[in-house]
Design a protein around this motif. Structure first.
Motif, PDB file in Angstrom:
ATOM      1  N   ALA A 129       0.828  -1.211   0.000  1.00  0.00           N
ATOM      2  CA  ALA A 129       0.000   0.000   0.000  1.00  0.00           C
ATOM      3  C   ALA A 129       0.858   1.255   0.000  1.00  0.00           C
ATOM      4  CB  ALA A 129      -0.936  -0.016   1.211  1.00  0.00           C
ATOM      5  N   ALA A 130       1.990   1.218   0.701  1.00  0.00           N
ATOM      6  CA  ALA A 130       2.866   2.383   0.765  1.00  0.00           C
ATOM      7  C   ALA A 130       3.498   2.683  -0.585  1.00  0.00           C
ATOM      8  CB  ALA A 130       3.948   2.157   1.819  1.00  0.00           C
ATOM      9  N   LEU A 131       3.895   1.645  -1.305  1.00  0.00           N
ATOM     10  CA  LEU A 131       4.601   1.841  -2.573  1.00  0.00           C
ATOM     11  C   LEU A 131       3.667   2.262  -3.699  1.00  0.00           C
ATOM     12  CD1 LEU A 131       7.012  -1.230  -2.494  1.00  0.00           C
ATOM     13  CD2 LEU A 131       7.615   1.160  -2.166  1.00  0.00           C
ATOM     14  N   LEU A 132       2.422   1.792  -3.678  1.00  0.00           N
ATOM     15  CA  LEU A 132       1.527   2.039  -4.801  1.00  0.00           C
ATOM     16  C   LEU A 132       0.628   3.247  -4.594  1.00  0.00           C
ATOM     17  CD1 LEU A 132       0.536  -1.589  -5.851  1.00  0.00           C
ATOM     18  CD2 LEU A 132       2.399  -0.153  -6.679  1.00  0.00           C
TER      19      LEU A 132
ATOM     20  N   ALA B  93       9.773   6.160   0.367  1.00  0.00           N
ATOM     21  CA  ALA B  93       9.456   7.475  -0.186  1.00  0.00           C
ATOM     22  C   ALA B  93       9.340   7.338  -1.698  1.00  0.00           C
ATOM     23  CB  ALA B  93      10.547   8.475   0.177  1.00  0.00           C
ATOM     24  N   ILE B  94       8.144   7.552  -2.215  1.00  0.00           N
ATOM     25  CA  ILE B  94       7.922   7.410  -3.655  1.00  0.00           C
ATOM     26  C   ILE B  94       8.668   8.532  -4.362  1.00  0.00           C
ATOM     27  CG2 ILE B  94       6.188   7.391  -5.484  1.00  0.00           C
ATOM     28  CD1 ILE B  94       4.234   6.236  -3.479  1.00  0.00           C
ATOM     29  N   SER B  95       9.793   8.188  -4.993  1.00  0.00           N
ATOM     30  CA  SER B  95      10.676   9.203  -5.563  1.00  0.00           C
ATOM     31  C   SER B  95      11.123   8.775  -6.952  1.00  0.00           C
ATOM     32  CB  SER B  95      11.874   9.418  -4.636  1.00  0.00           C
ATOM     33  OG  SER B  95      12.553   8.194  -4.401  1.00  0.00           O
ATOM     34  N   GLY B  96      12.364   9.150  -7.318  1.00  0.00           N
ATOM     35  CA  GLY B  96      12.836   8.939  -8.679  1.00  0.00           C
ATOM     36  C   GLY B  96      12.837   7.493  -9.115  1.00  0.00           C
ATOM     37  N   LEU B  97      13.285   6.603  -8.222  1.00  0.00           N
ATOM     38  CA  LEU B  97      13.344   5.191  -8.582  1.00  0.00           C
ATOM     39  C   LEU B  97      11.952   4.653  -8.888  1.00  0.00           C
ATOM     40  CD1 LEU B  97      14.900   2.504  -8.805  1.00  0.00           C
ATOM     41  CD2 LEU B  97      14.524   2.200  -6.358  1.00  0.00           C
ATOM     42  N   HIS B  98      10.989   4.943  -8.014  1.00  0.00           N
ATOM     43  CA  HIS B  98       9.628   4.446  -8.209  1.00  0.00           C
ATOM     44  C   HIS B  98       9.012   5.038  -9.479  1.00  0.00           C
ATOM     45  CE1 HIS B  98      10.693   4.369  -3.987  1.00  0.00           C
ATOM     46  NE2 HIS B  98       9.787   3.443  -3.769  1.00  0.00           N
ATOM     47  N   MET B  99       9.189   6.363  -9.646  1.00  0.00           N
ATOM     48  CA  MET B  99       8.607   7.024 -10.816  1.00  0.00           C
ATOM     49  C   MET B  99       9.252   6.533 -12.103  1.00  0.00           C
ATOM     50  SD  MET B  99       6.234   9.192 -11.685  1.00  0.00           S
ATOM     51  CE  MET B  99       5.865  10.208 -10.247  1.00  0.00           C
ATOM     52  N   ALA B 100      10.582   6.329 -12.078  1.00  0.00           N
ATOM     53  CA  ALA B 100      11.274   5.850 -13.274  1.00  0.00           C
ATOM     54  C   ALA B 100      10.826   4.437 -13.633  1.00  0.00           C
ATOM     55  CB  ALA B 100      12.783   5.886 -13.052  1.00  0.00           C
ATOM     56  N   LEU B 101      10.707   3.570 -12.615  1.00  0.00           N
ATOM     57  CA  LEU B 101      10.275   2.200 -12.886  1.00  0.00           C
ATOM     58  C   LEU B 101       8.824   2.166 -13.354  1.00  0.00           C
ATOM     59  CD1 LEU B 101      11.930   0.361  -9.860  1.00  0.00           C
ATOM     60  CD2 LEU B 101      12.601   0.208 -12.258  1.00  0.00           C
TER      61      LEU B 101
ATOM     62  N   ALA C 285       1.557  12.631  -3.784  1.00  0.00           N
ATOM     63  CA  ALA C 285       2.277  13.831  -4.257  1.00  0.00           C
ATOM     64  C   ALA C 285       3.166  14.438  -3.182  1.00  0.00           C
ATOM     65  CB  ALA C 285       1.289  14.871  -4.794  1.00  0.00           C
ATOM     66  N   SER C 286       4.030  13.613  -2.578  1.00  0.00           N
ATOM     67  CA  SER C 286       5.006  14.138  -1.626  1.00  0.00           C
ATOM     68  C   SER C 286       6.055  14.955  -2.366  1.00  0.00           C
ATOM     69  CB  SER C 286       5.678  12.994  -0.868  1.00  0.00           C
ATOM     70  OG  SER C 286       6.474  12.221  -1.759  1.00  0.00           O
ATOM     71  N   VAL C 287       6.933  15.626  -1.613  1.00  0.00           N
ATOM     72  CA  VAL C 287       7.956  16.470  -2.234  1.00  0.00           C
ATOM     73  C   VAL C 287       8.849  15.644  -3.160  1.00  0.00           C
ATOM     74  CG1 VAL C 287       9.994  17.872  -1.768  1.00  0.00           C
ATOM     75  CG2 VAL C 287       7.950  18.164  -0.382  1.00  0.00           C
ATOM     76  N   ALA C 288       9.289  14.460  -2.680  1.00  0.00           N
ATOM     77  CA  ALA C 288      10.154  13.619  -3.503  1.00  0.00           C
ATOM     78  C   ALA C 288       9.428  13.157  -4.759  1.00  0.00           C
ATOM     79  CB  ALA C 288      10.629  12.414  -2.690  1.00  0.00           C
ATOM     80  N   THR C 289       8.135  12.863  -4.647  1.00  0.00           N
ATOM     81  CA  THR C 289       7.364  12.426  -5.810  1.00  0.00           C
ATOM     82  C   THR C 289       7.189  13.570  -6.804  1.00  0.00           C
ATOM     83  OG1 THR C 289       6.133  11.032  -4.252  1.00  0.00           O
ATOM     84  CG2 THR C 289       5.320  11.138  -6.497  1.00  0.00           C
ATOM     85  N   GLN C 290       6.949  14.778  -6.301  1.00  0.00           N
ATOM     86  CA  GLN C 290       6.822  15.933  -7.190  1.00  0.00           C
ATOM     87  C   GLN C 290       8.121  16.177  -7.949  1.00  0.00           C
ATOM     88  OE1 GLN C 290       5.223  19.442  -5.173  1.00  0.00           O
ATOM     89  NE2 GLN C 290       4.202  18.103  -3.709  1.00  0.00           N
ATOM     90  N   ARG C 291       9.255  16.086  -7.227  1.00  0.00           N
ATOM     91  CA  ARG C 291      10.550  16.286  -7.883  1.00  0.00           C
ATOM     92  C   ARG C 291      10.771  15.261  -8.986  1.00  0.00           C
ATOM     93  NH1 ARG C 291      14.449  12.793  -8.460  1.00  0.00           N
ATOM     94  NH2 ARG C 291      14.286  12.179  -6.272  1.00  0.00           N
ATOM     95  N   SER C 292      10.519  13.994  -8.674  1.00  0.00           N
ATOM     96  CA  SER C 292      10.746  12.945  -9.663  1.00  0.00           C
ATOM     97  C   SER C 292       9.767  13.065 -10.825  1.00  0.00           C
ATOM     98  CB  SER C 292      10.623  11.568  -9.004  1.00  0.00           C
ATOM     99  OG  SER C 292       9.369  11.416  -8.373  1.00  0.00           O
TER     100      SER C 292
ATOM    101  N   VAL D 194      11.387  -7.107  -9.833  1.00  0.00           N
ATOM    102  CA  VAL D 194      10.164  -7.843  -9.495  1.00  0.00           C
ATOM    103  C   VAL D 194       9.117  -6.932  -8.852  1.00  0.00           C
ATOM    104  CG1 VAL D 194       9.187  -9.789  -8.217  1.00  0.00           C
ATOM    105  CG2 VAL D 194      11.501  -9.966  -9.173  1.00  0.00           C
ATOM    106  N   THR D 195       9.495  -6.244  -7.771  1.00  0.00           N
ATOM    107  CA  THR D 195       8.505  -5.528  -6.956  1.00  0.00           C
ATOM    108  C   THR D 195       7.760  -4.463  -7.754  1.00  0.00           C
ATOM    109  OG1 THR D 195       9.867  -5.899  -4.995  1.00  0.00           O
ATOM    110  CG2 THR D 195       8.156  -4.219  -4.850  1.00  0.00           C
ATOM    111  N   MET D 196       8.478  -3.501  -8.338  1.00  0.00           N
ATOM    112  CA  MET D 196       7.814  -2.396  -9.023  1.00  0.00           C
ATOM    113  C   MET D 196       7.147  -2.805 -10.335  1.00  0.00           C
ATOM    114  SD  MET D 196       7.690   0.041  -7.004  1.00  0.00           S
ATOM    115  CE  MET D 196       6.937   1.212  -8.134  1.00  0.00           C
ATOM    116  N   PRO D 197       7.739  -3.695 -11.163  1.00  0.00           N
ATOM    117  CA  PRO D 197       6.978  -4.153 -12.335  1.00  0.00           C
ATOM    118  C   PRO D 197       5.659  -4.821 -11.955  1.00  0.00           C
ATOM    119  CG  PRO D 197       9.297  -4.658 -12.631  1.00  0.00           C
ATOM    120  CD  PRO D 197       9.149  -4.155 -11.233  1.00  0.00           C
ATOM    121  N   MET D 198       5.666  -5.624 -10.901  1.00  0.00           N
ATOM    122  CA  MET D 198       4.421  -6.240 -10.442  1.00  0.00           C
ATOM    123  C   MET D 198       3.458  -5.188  -9.890  1.00  0.00           C
ATOM    124  SD  MET D 198       4.231  -9.493 -10.993  1.00  0.00           S
ATOM    125  CE  MET D 198       5.012  -9.155 -12.574  1.00  0.00           C
ATOM    126  N   GLY D 199       4.020  -4.126  -9.290  1.00  0.00           N
ATOM    127  CA  GLY D 199       3.174  -3.036  -8.803  1.00  0.00           C
ATOM    128  C   GLY D 199       2.470  -2.323  -9.931  1.00  0.00           C
TER     129      GLY D 199
END
Length: 649
Positions: free
Chosen positions: A170-173, A198-206, A252-259, A393-398
């Protein structure tokens, strides 16, 4: 131009401070509050509700500035509150609290810019009120969005089996971290893997990158269409839409907005044929966020996010230039064979993972040590073990889970995602167990943290022999950090609690109850909160009677006569202590008294808030033993008070 930009930034910060100014509760009191629920967060102790106030009844002395726009109230765990509903509750409210230590977490600062005028607790379950309260369009959109996020979170959690891994899903998605236990968060932090929360560049890029790749594959199914049309540009537009949706549902946290801004620039570069991931794009993202909310500059999340991405982009630009230089000079003479090509690909991927973890760990480690007094000594190990699973695995499945969730077909991807997160948690626990000291350090001074980051960034940006110059700020920052030590005396904002060093230089507390204040005090000392029960003041350091208490405080080396700290309980005792003690802390107003000691009475503490004091030993030729004096005092509140500290407790 630099001067112009500094002036513009200062003016923008002042303008933002004026625009968000809203009424606040000026004294603690009991109120009847009615409003609609904008957000609900959960913890082990209960629920916390952010309420847009439509009506409030309470004593006039506590509402001098008018009715607050928003209040944050803790309600019982069994309360049934949902986003968008209108509730009425009787609550005890307080002005937003100031920092527990100078330079520490400042809720009053955060509350001011979020227009939260009070926080407190409910006396019982809130009552739901029929009829919808009037809301603006933006507020209505935020209400609907919060409801969508809550619904998605509940549907995702229904597919999970294990509480810890399910909470991470739930936190990641959808950015819902309410169900993550303190133990899970602490383990990830010790293993250097807390950045995945923290949903940031890695999560947004994946996520956005996966959407881009999927769209390219689908469009390429038609060879004729792929040859005639610019399918990469169409895919970039679709991926940009996917990134926007992910930004909204993730909170839409700060890190997510930046990414999001940076990934949008990357896709914009695809549309116009330019490279989007450069230091310029980082600067544009930072500028956009600071124009919208200049206060973000002081948030740890903003600092850690941009520290990591600045250093990573600088490092990979240097590698790109080096590779380009080798190719121009004829470095590659033979084409690798198929087996060698696979091995080269794997080694580059593994090398990139190690390099990314090392650079990002160093950059965020400086910021984390400054704000939280924590580092992850084995963070590189944790990232090498966990990040391949997370990325592959984790983010592609997400991504697949979010695509299939509206059709009720997300069970399989969520199950695989949950299993991968369970494995990552096991790896995190293994890595955390390697660190016996739990990574606690004395936080570096602000100048030290700044110099350390300048040294790291300069070493990545500068070229050739100029890179040697980066060692100077890194050396100065390290030296300042090694020579610094925590305060010798800590005084709470209420004046009721105190911490001081004993004759052995050990930090001792007058109260060892678990709480945020004591946690912050130990953090400044580089100590784990688990040692709290071992740190009560002994009888030879603290003596009490009906008139009050006397505490002996020593400098860090302990080689001096103690500083006498008095905590009187009566006015007569306070007057006597003013001539006998070196430091007097009292809840009485002693403004008219002739006090020779350093005095922190009620009126003074209303101005200073919590206080940190550093001591030093001084010796004269006539004295056999050094005496202890006050070297430096730092206040939690600025004098004169900034707008967010004017009514803070």
């Amino acid at each position: 131009m630099l001067v112009v930009w500094v002036v513009c930034g200062s003016g923008l910060a002042s303008l933002r401070t004026t625009i968000v100014d809203a009424p606040r509760v000026t004294a603690r009191a009991s109120f009847e509050v009615t409003g609609w629920v904008a957000d609900v967060s959960r913890s082990a102790r209960g629920k916390r509700v952010l309420l847009h106030v439509t009506a409030i009844n309470g004593p006039a002395y506590a509402l001098k500035q008018g009715n607050p726009e928003r209040v944050r109230i803790s309600v019982p765990k069994e309360s049934t509150v949902r986003v968008g509903s209108t509730i009425s509750v009787r609550a005890r409210l307080f002005p937003p609290a100031g920092p527990a230590v100078p330079g520490g977490y400042d809720f009053s600062f955060i509350a001011y810019f979020q227009k939260i005028g009070a926080s407190g607790f409910a006396f019982g379950k809130p009552d739901e009120v029929s009829g919808a309260a009037s809301r603006g369009r933006v507020s209505e959109f935020m209400r609907v969005l919060a409801g969508v996020r809550a619904s998605l979170s509940e549907r995702l959690l229904k597919f999970t089996q294990t509480p810890d891994a399910g909470a991470l899903v739930a936190a990641l998605l959808v950015g819902n971290r309410d169900h993550i236990s303190d133990e899970t968060e602490d383990v990830l932090r010790q293993a250097g893997l807390a950045h995945i929360l923290a949903i940031s560049g890695l999560h947004m890029a994946l996520f956005a990158g996966g959407a881009f790749s999927l769209l390219v594959m689908l469009l390429a199914l038609s060879p004729r269409f792929a040859l005639i049309q610019p399918i990469h540009q169409f895919a970039a537009l679709g991926a940009l839409v996917a990134a926007t949706l992910y930004l909204l549902i993730s909170g839409a946290s700060v890190a997510t907005q930046r990414s999001f801004i940076m990934i949008a620039l990357v896709f914009l570069g695809i549309l116009i044929g330019r490279r989007g991931l450069t230091l310029r794009s980082v600067a544009i993202a930072g500028l956009a966020l600071l124009i919208m909310a200049p206060e973000n500059l002081f948030h740890p999340g903003f600092q850690m996010s941009f520290a990591a991405v600045l250093c990573l982009v600088a490092a990979y630009e240097a590698l790109r230039e080096r590779k380009s230089g080798k190719e121009k000079s004829g470095g590659r003479l033979t084409a690798p064979g198929p087996n060698r090509g696979v091995l080269t690909l794997i080694s580059k991927w593994a090398g990139g993972l190690i390099l990314t973890s090392l650079i990002a760990g160093l950059a965020t480690g400086v910021v984390g040590a400054y704000h939280f007094g924590r580092i992850a000594p084995y963070g590189l190990v944790g990232n090498i073990l966990g990040m391949p699973i997370f990325s592959l695995v984790t983010m592609p499945m997400g991504l697949l889970a979010l695509l299939l969730l509206p059709f009720g077909l997300a069970s399989f991807p969520v199950t695989v995602m949950e299993a991968s997160l369970s494995l990552i948690l096991e790896m995190a626990r293994f890595t955390a167990n390697l660190d016996a000291g739990r990574g606690h350090v004395v936080p570096p001074p602000a100048a030290s943290a700044f110099l350390l980051f300048c040294g790291l960034f300069g070493g990545l940006v500068l070229r050739g022999r100029l890179r040697i110059a980066a060692f100077l700020p890194a050396f100065l920052g390290s030296a300042l950090w090694l020579l610094s030590n925590g305060p010798d005396i800590q005084i709470s904002a209420t004046g009721l609690h105190l911490a001081a060093r004993d004759a052995d230089g050990v930090f001792r507390l007058t109260s060892t109850r678990q709480g945020f204040r004591n946690e912050m005090w130990l953090q400044r000392e580089g100590m784990d909160v688990s040692t709290l029960s071992e740190l009560p003041m002994a009888d030879d350091q603290k003596r009490c009677d009906d008139e009050g208490c006397v505490v002996h405080a020593f400098p860090v080396n302990g080689l001096a006569n103690p500083l006498i700290v008095a905590l009187p309980r009566t006015v007569s005792a306070a007057i006597q202590d003013c001539s006998r003690a070196d430091l007097v802390i009292t809840d009485f107003d002693m403004s008219g008294a002739n006090c020779t000691a350093q005095l922190f009475d009620r009126s003074k503490r209303a101005q200073t808030g919590a206080v940190s004091i550093w001591l030093s030993s001084m010796r004269t030729d006539e004295e056999m033993q050094a005496r202890t004096g006050i070297e430096r005092i730092e206040n939690a509140k600025s004098i004169p008070a900034r707008p967010w500290h004017q009514w803070a407790e």
